[in-house]
Scaffold this motif. Structure first.
Motif, PDB file in Angstrom:
ATOM      1  N   THR A  60       0.886  -1.168   0.068  1.00 42.60           N
ATOM      2  CA  THR A  60      -0.056   0.118  -0.276  1.00 42.60           C
ATOM      3  C   THR A  60       1.430   1.449   0.397  1.00 42.60           C
ATOM      4  O   THR A  60       2.134   1.330   0.690  1.00 42.60           O
ATOM      5  N   ASP A  61       0.936   2.290  -0.530  1.00 44.62           N
ATOM      6  CA  ASP A  61       1.234   3.587  -0.494  1.00 44.62           C
ATOM      7  C   ASP A  61       0.036   5.062   0.308  1.00 44.62           C
ATOM      8  O   ASP A  61       0.832   5.735   0.467  1.00 44.62           O
ATOM      9  N   LYS A  62      -0.945   3.196   1.236  1.00 44.00           N
ATOM     10  CA  LYS A  62      -1.422   4.765   1.925  1.00 44.00           C
ATOM     11  C   LYS A  62      -0.748   4.964   3.603  1.00 44.00           C
ATOM     12  O   LYS A  62      -0.458   3.939   4.035  1.00 44.00           O
ATOM     13  N   PRO A  63      -1.397   6.274   4.143  1.00 41.42           N
ATOM     14  CA  PRO A  63      -0.878   6.166   5.321  1.00 41.42           C
ATOM     15  C   PRO A  63      -1.387   4.744   6.026  1.00 41.42           C
ATOM     16  O   PRO A  63      -1.905   4.268   6.010  1.00 41.42           O
ATOM     17  N   PHE A  64      -0.024   4.158   7.180  1.00 45.14           N
ATOM     18  CA  PHE A  64      -0.059   3.306   7.861  1.00 45.14           C
ATOM     19  C   PHE A  64       0.339   3.670   9.772  1.00 45.14           C
ATOM     20  O   PHE A  64       1.724   4.705   9.581  1.00 45.14           O
ATOM     21  N   ALA A  65       0.203   2.494  10.686  1.00 47.80           N
ATOM     22  CA  ALA A  65       1.119   2.824  12.217  1.00 47.80           C
ATOM     23  C   ALA A  65       1.843   1.537  12.799  1.00 47.80           C
ATOM     24  O   ALA A  65       1.760   0.899  12.053  1.00 47.80           O
ATOM     25  N   VAL A  66       2.408   2.389  13.672  1.00 50.19           N
ATOM     26  CA  VAL A  66       3.200   0.930  14.016  1.00 50.19           C
ATOM     27  C   VAL A  66       2.664   1.110  15.429  1.00 50.19           C
ATOM     28  O   VAL A  66       2.855   2.112  16.082  1.00 50.19           O
ATOM     29  N   ASN A  67       1.824  -0.025  15.867  1.00 48.34           N
ATOM     30  CA  ASN A  67       1.082   0.238  17.289  1.00 48.34           C
ATOM     31  C   ASN A  67       3.122  -0.191  18.349  1.00 48.34           C
ATOM     32  O   ASN A  67       3.430  -1.349  18.230  1.00 48.34           O
ATOM     33  N   LEU A  68       3.027   0.243  19.516  1.00 48.63           N
ATOM     34  CA  LEU A  68       4.631  -0.436  20.291  1.00 48.63           C
ATOM     35  C   LEU A  68       3.778   0.107  21.826  1.00 48.63           C
ATOM     36  O   LEU A  68       2.669   0.115  22.660  1.00 48.63           O
ATOM     37  N   MET A  69       4.139  -1.678  22.408  1.00 48.08           N
ATOM     38  CA  MET A  69       3.531  -2.219  23.459  1.00 48.08           C
ATOM     39  C   MET A  69       4.616  -1.657  25.014  1.00 48.08           C
ATOM     40  O   MET A  69       5.898  -2.139  24.556  1.00 48.08           O
ATOM     41  N   LEU A  70       3.716  -0.415  25.144  1.00 50.48           N
ATOM     42  CA  LEU A  70       5.548   0.113  26.448  1.00 50.48           C
ATOM     43  C   LEU A  70       6.537  -1.097  27.001  1.00 50.48           C
ATOM     44  O   LEU A  70       7.351  -0.553  28.029  1.00 50.48           O
ATOM     45  N   MET A  71       5.567  -1.821  27.797  1.00 47.36           N
ATOM     46  CA  MET A  71       5.765  -2.737  28.873  1.00 47.36           C
ATOM     47  C   MET A  71       7.059  -3.351  27.909  1.00 47.36           C
ATOM     48  O   MET A  71       7.972  -4.024  29.067  1.00 47.36           O
ATOM     49  N   MET A  72       7.311  -3.659  26.917  1.00 48.38           N
ATOM     50  CA  MET A  72       8.168  -4.693  26.126  1.00 48.38           C
ATOM     51  C   MET A  72       9.674  -4.110  26.599  1.00 48.38           C
ATOM     52  O   MET A  72       9.732  -2.358  26.122  1.00 48.38           O
ATOM     53  N   PRO A  73      10.440  -5.086  26.966  1.00 48.21           N
ATOM     54  CA  PRO A  73      11.746  -4.422  27.053  1.00 48.21           C
ATOM     55  C   PRO A  73      13.005  -3.933  25.589  1.00 48.21           C
ATOM     56  O   PRO A  73      13.782  -3.303  26.088  1.00 48.21           O
ATOM     57  N   ASN A  74      12.114  -4.027  24.317  1.00 45.23           N
ATOM     58  CA  ASN A  74      12.980  -3.879  23.497  1.00 45.23           C
ATOM     59  C   ASN A  74      12.225  -2.959  22.539  1.00 45.23           C
ATOM     60  O   ASN A  74      12.864  -2.623  21.578  1.00 45.23           O
ATOM     61  N   ILE A  75      11.475  -1.139  23.525  1.00 42.78           N
ATOM     62  CA  ILE A  75      10.931  -0.750  22.675  1.00 42.78           C
ATOM     63  C   ILE A  75      11.613   0.207  21.682  1.00 42.78           C
ATOM     64  O   ILE A  75      11.394   0.540  21.102  1.00 42.78           O
ATOM     65  N   PRO A  76      13.168   0.470  22.457  1.00 42.93           N
ATOM     66  CA  PRO A  76      14.387   1.177  21.429  1.00 42.93           C
ATOM     67  C   PRO A  76      14.778   1.020  20.431  1.00 42.93           C
ATOM     68  O   PRO A  76      14.644   1.414  19.621  1.00 42.93           O
ATOM     69  N   GLU A  77      14.788  -0.856  20.226  1.00 41.50           N
ATOM     70  CA  GLU A  77      15.032  -1.305  18.938  1.00 41.50           C
ATOM     71  C   GLU A  77      13.829  -0.949  17.648  1.00 41.50           C
ATOM     72  O   GLU A  77      14.163  -0.809  17.383  1.00 41.50           O
TER      73      GLU A  77
END
Length: 319
Positions: A60-77
């Motif tokens: 797709t060339d349309k907008p999409f997002a990524v959700n972050l579950m902030l309790m996960m330890p690899n958020i910075p990565e």
């Protein structure tokens, strides 16, 4: 600015970031149909997230997002991957995005926080998020305590940023109700489970299709992690152990990996079939495009009908 203008989408509908489920086939279908597809990064490594992002960008060339579950330890990565791959929209849950706000904002990302209460909505606005998703306890998966009907208008009254309603929305009536409560859009999860493009086992879809209004229950309240799922033997055993004041370790023995068992293996008896209370309305398989267009056409009909109603008492005609 409306939520559709902010994100560049046609319909004000977000697809819920369901862990293990919100992957490319569903995400790209939602974005191509005019909504906001959201990759659920819960449980993903940085490499897997990068692969999913690239698949979506190819589809797709349309907008999409990524959700972050902030309790996960690899958020910075994961944030590193999001920035490297040029994702423009991020939604967050299960924690505060405060530590990551500077890098996200410096790179021009639009940030939307999923929240369960007015208090947290105010905190997110103060942090500088662009919008919030007010999710009621009717929703599937991880839930708060307040119902959508009570939560949304209170959040709308408390913040000045756009509010998206989530929890208990599966048709045009739900969308119309969300707008009546002051929301600018809706986030939908359970209804997307009964679409052809949803990449779950057929047994999982059938469990949702067969569900009624009393088919779900909440587990995990005793350990501070309430989750709504469709009742089965694993859920019954979990609740029994909770009532006996079992430890977190004992509870995790039967629940660990249960979502993957349901989603990928089709084990809907010992797996976790996360779904919302609105599952009883999700009784037919459709395409994502048909679902979204149909829901908004129905919503418009209800809004037009309501616009013609008058609830103001008429003054009696004097004799």
């Amino acid at each position: 600015m409306t939520i559709t203008e902010l994100l560049g989408i046609q319909y004000p509908i977000f697809q819920g970031a369901m862990a293990q489920i919100a992957r490319e086939p569903l995400v790209s279908a939602v974005s191509n149909a005019g909504g906001l597809g959201i990759i659920g990064s819960g449980g993903m490594s940085a490499d897997v997230l990068r692969e999913e992002i690239r698949k979506v960008k190819a589809a797709t060339d349309k907008p999409f997002a990524v959700n972050l579950m902030l309790m996960m330890p690899n958020i910075p990565e994961l944030i590193g991957v999001i920035l490297e791959e040029g994702v423009k929209i991020v939604t967050t849950g299960a924690g505060t995005p405060a530590p990551y706000m500077p890098i996200l904002k410096e790179n021009g990302l639009t940030l939307i926080a999923v929240i369960p209460s007015v208090k947290i909505a105010k905190k997110m606005e103060a942090l500088g998020v662009d919008a919030v998703v007010a999710e009621g306890t009717e929703a599937g998966g991880h839930v708060g305590e307040t119902t959508t009907m009570a939560l949304v208008p209170q959040v709308v009254s408390a913040v000045s940023i756009p509010v998206v309603a989530a929890g208990g929305v599966a048709d045009g009536r739900g969308i119309a109700a969300a707008f009546a409560l002051g929301a600018q859009g809706v986030q939908v999860g359970t209804r997307f489970l009964t679409t052809f493009e949803c990449p779950t086992h057929e047994n999982f879809k059938k469990a949702v299709l067969d569900a009624d209004d009393t088919s779900t229950t909440v587990t995990g309240r005793s350990i501070g992690g309430p989750v709504r799922s469709i009742k089965n033997s694993m859920i019954a055993e979990f609740l029994k152990l909770e009532n006996e004041h079992a430890s977190r370790e004992e509870l995790e023995k039967i629940s660990l990996g249960s979502l993957r068992r349901a989603v990928f293996e089709g084990d809907t008896d010992r797996g976790s079939v996360m779904a919302g209370q609105i599952a009883g309305l999700c009784n037919e398989l459709t395409s994502v495009e048909e679902m979204i267009a149909g829901m908004f056409a129905e919503a418009q009909q209800h809004l037009d009908r309501l616009g013609a109603l008058s609830l103001t008492p008429k003054t009696p005609v004097q004799a």
